[in-house]
Design a protein around this motif. Structure first.
Motif: not given
Length: 105
Positions: A65, A70-71, A79, A82
């Motif tokens: 991330y 990107e997750n 999220i 990060g």
């Protein structure tokens, strides 16, 4: 025949140039990935993370991330953590409310 030789020489130089550019990109991304890992591990040592995320899979997801934004697990906690890591490292645009993953450099 001379024209064919000139073509092959030109093609060889183009290949060398392309490979050098690819290697430069690979080295740059390797450094960015190492920086992402360092950001995540420093964050964990200073702030901690919930025990459920203190495993290689979730730490890898956090690094991904921070590195790419990107997750793949669609985990809101990844999220949130990060984004906090990116904010702490000046990688967040507060006006646009967007993260700036390291790959964007």
């Amino acid at each position: 025949m001379l024209m064919l030789d000139a073509f092959y020489v030109g093609f060889d130089y183009w290949n060398i140039f392309s490979i050098r550019n690819d290697m430069n990109a690979i080295n740059s991304q390797k450094i960015q990935l190492q920086n992402a890992y360092k950001m995540v591990t420093e964050w964990i040592s200073e702030n901690g993370i919930p025990e459920v995320y203190n495993n290689p899979t979730h730490i890898g997801a956090l690094v991904n991330y921070v590195f790419q934004g990107e997750n793949k697990y669609n985990n809101i906690d990844i999220i949130t953590i990060g984004t906090a890591i990116l904010q702490a490292n000046g990688r967040y645009d507060y006006q646009k409310k967007e993260i700036k993953p390291l790959i964007q450099d």
